[in-house]
Design a protein around this motif. Sequence first.
Motif, short mmCIF file in Angstrom:
data_model
loop_
_atom_site.label_atom_id
_atom_site.label_comp_id
_atom_site.label_asym_id
_atom_site.label_seq_id
_atom_site.Cartn_x
_atom_site.Cartn_y
_atom_site.Cartn_z
N GLU A 119 0.83 -1.20 0.00
CA GLU A 119 0.00 0.00 0.00
C GLU A 119 0.87 1.26 0.00
O GLU A 119 0.58 2.24 -0.70
CB GLU A 119 -0.91 -0.01 1.22
CG GLU A 119 -1.89 1.12 1.31
CD GLU A 119 -3.13 0.93 0.46
OE1 GLU A 119 -4.08 1.72 0.61
OE2 GLU A 119 -3.15 0.01 -0.38
N ILE A 120 1.95 1.24 0.76
CA ILE A 120 2.87 2.38 0.81
C ILE A 120 3.53 2.60 -0.55
O ILE A 120 3.61 3.74 -1.04
CB ILE A 120 3.93 2.16 1.92
CG1 ILE A 120 3.28 2.26 3.31
CG2 ILE A 120 5.08 3.15 1.78
CD1 ILE A 120 4.17 1.79 4.45
N GLN A 121 4.00 1.51 -1.16
CA GLN A 121 4.63 1.62 -2.47
C GLN A 121 3.67 2.16 -3.52
O GLN A 121 4.01 3.04 -4.32
CB GLN A 121 5.17 0.25 -2.90
CG GLN A 121 6.31 -0.27 -2.06
CD GLN A 121 6.71 -1.68 -2.45
OE1 GLN A 121 6.39 -2.16 -3.54
NE2 GLN A 121 7.41 -2.38 -1.55
N ALA A 123 0.85 3.93 -3.03
CA ALA A 123 0.48 5.32 -2.74
C ALA A 123 1.59 6.29 -3.12
O ALA A 123 1.33 7.38 -3.63
CB ALA A 123 0.14 5.45 -1.25
N ARG A 124 2.83 5.87 -2.90
CA ARG A 124 3.96 6.73 -3.26
C ARG A 124 4.05 6.89 -4.78
O ARG A 124 4.29 8.00 -5.28
CB ARG A 124 5.26 6.16 -2.70
CG ARG A 124 6.39 7.17 -2.66
CD ARG A 124 7.68 6.54 -2.14
NE ARG A 124 7.55 6.01 -0.79
CZ ARG A 124 7.61 6.74 0.31
NH1 ARG A 124 7.77 8.05 0.22
NH2 ARG A 124 7.51 6.17 1.50
N GLN A 127 1.39 9.13 -5.90
CA GLN A 127 1.45 10.43 -5.20
C GLN A 127 0.17 10.70 -4.42
O GLN A 127 -0.35 11.83 -4.39
CB GLN A 127 1.73 11.56 -6.20
CG GLN A 127 3.08 11.42 -6.89
CD GLN A 127 3.42 12.60 -7.79
OE1 GLN A 127 2.54 13.37 -8.18
NE2 GLN A 127 4.69 12.75 -8.13
N ARG A 129 -0.93 11.22 -1.15
CA ARG A 129 -0.38 11.56 0.16
C ARG A 129 -1.21 11.03 1.34
O ARG A 129 -0.64 10.44 2.27
CB ARG A 129 -0.24 13.08 0.25
CG ARG A 129 0.36 13.61 1.54
CD ARG A 129 1.82 13.28 1.65
NE ARG A 129 2.42 13.85 2.83
CZ ARG A 129 3.60 13.48 3.32
NH1 ARG A 129 4.30 12.55 2.71
NH2 ARG A 129 4.09 14.05 4.39
N ARG A 131 -3.22 8.41 1.58
CA ARG A 131 -3.09 6.95 1.67
C ARG A 131 -1.70 6.55 2.12
O ARG A 131 -1.54 5.61 2.91
CB ARG A 131 -3.42 6.33 0.31
CG ARG A 131 -3.55 4.81 0.32
CD ARG A 131 -4.41 4.32 -0.84
NE ARG A 131 -3.85 4.69 -2.12
CZ ARG A 131 -3.20 3.83 -2.92
NH1 ARG A 131 -3.01 2.57 -2.54
NH2 ARG A 131 -2.73 4.21 -4.08
N LEU A 132 -0.69 7.26 1.66
CA LEU A 132 0.69 6.99 2.06
C LEU A 132 0.86 7.20 3.57
O LEU A 132 1.46 6.37 4.26
CB LEU A 132 1.65 7.89 1.29
CG LEU A 132 3.13 7.85 1.72
CD1 LEU A 132 3.72 6.47 1.52
CD2 LEU A 132 3.93 8.91 0.95
N THR A 136 1.61 4.20 6.38
CA THR A 136 2.86 4.30 7.14
C THR A 136 2.59 4.37 8.63
O THR A 136 3.27 3.74 9.44
CB THR A 136 3.66 5.54 6.68
OG1 THR A 136 3.80 5.53 5.26
CG2 THR A 136 5.05 5.55 7.30
N GLU A 209 8.17 10.49 7.48
CA GLU A 209 7.19 10.76 6.42
C GLU A 209 6.22 11.86 6.83
O GLU A 209 5.84 12.71 6.02
CB GLU A 209 6.43 9.48 6.09
CG GLU A 209 5.56 9.57 4.85
CD GLU A 209 6.39 9.73 3.58
OE1 GLU A 209 6.17 10.73 2.86
OE2 GLU A 209 7.26 8.87 3.32
#
Length: 314
Positions: A119-121, A123-124, A127, A129, A131-132, A136, A209
Amino acid sequence: MSELDRYLQAATRDNTRRSYRAAIEHFEVTWGGFLPATSDSVARYLVAYAGVLSINTLKLRLSALAQWHNSQGFADPTKAPMVRKVFKGIRALHPAQEKQAEPLQLQHLEQVVAWLELEIQSARAEQDRPRLLRATRDRALILLGFWRGFRSDELCRVQIEHVQARAGSGITLYLPRSKSDRENLGETYQTPALQRLCPVQAYVAWITEAALVRGPVFRGIDRWGHLSEEGLHANSVIALLRQVLERAGIPAEHYTSHSLRRGFASWAHQSGWDLKSLMSYVGWKDMKSAMRYVEASPFLGMTYLPDSAVVPPK
């Protein structure tokens, strides 16, 4: 509020104060009782809700009534022999097995963390933000809650100023008060870094982050990615955990925020920790409380362990 009232209020935990207020309201408004109460009215109140409310809830109601009478200078009716006998009878006629949260098994911890990292990958890359940030934060909260065996209210009260984290080494944090710290002396907790499922790495990644420098570690995030100034409320952790588990493909109906604490205790017990070390690490003062966590473990026969396991404190 006077200085005297301020110190008196600080002597009771917020959760306890809210529970007591609700209990008194239930006695007066819902049931129609009068305060100060008589032992006869308290006994009839217990009878009215025997088999309807759990034994633990009835016990809380009695504690609230006792506290109200003592604080107001009245005799405590809950200590009367008749009330004690009625309560004993209710326990005999309405036995109920205590409901406990499902322990978060280690393979499920790995599954949910793997999903959060994807999910982090994602969302990054997109872009996204908000969700990232959420993914995290949730990874850090779940890993720290599991490996440190924290309750939800303890997680929500961790302050950045009270945390020292060194990537690849460990994390040390201080809680000014907790449920097991009856004297409010404050407790310092430590957790080593791990090669996998590392709470230290997850904490550092979240703080970096979110660009946090002070205040609550775990806080709300709105739809636009704005962080709240306040810490998460302890009651919100259950919904947060269940939502993450469901999205990671794990049925979450029987999980609560206590599942992190129970999961770690069960893992540690099956990994060879002696009860004394486990009690010291988690913060239990009472052996009976500790045994409720480790007596029935779902980890028998499991072979999975992280590459660098947590070791009992010396």
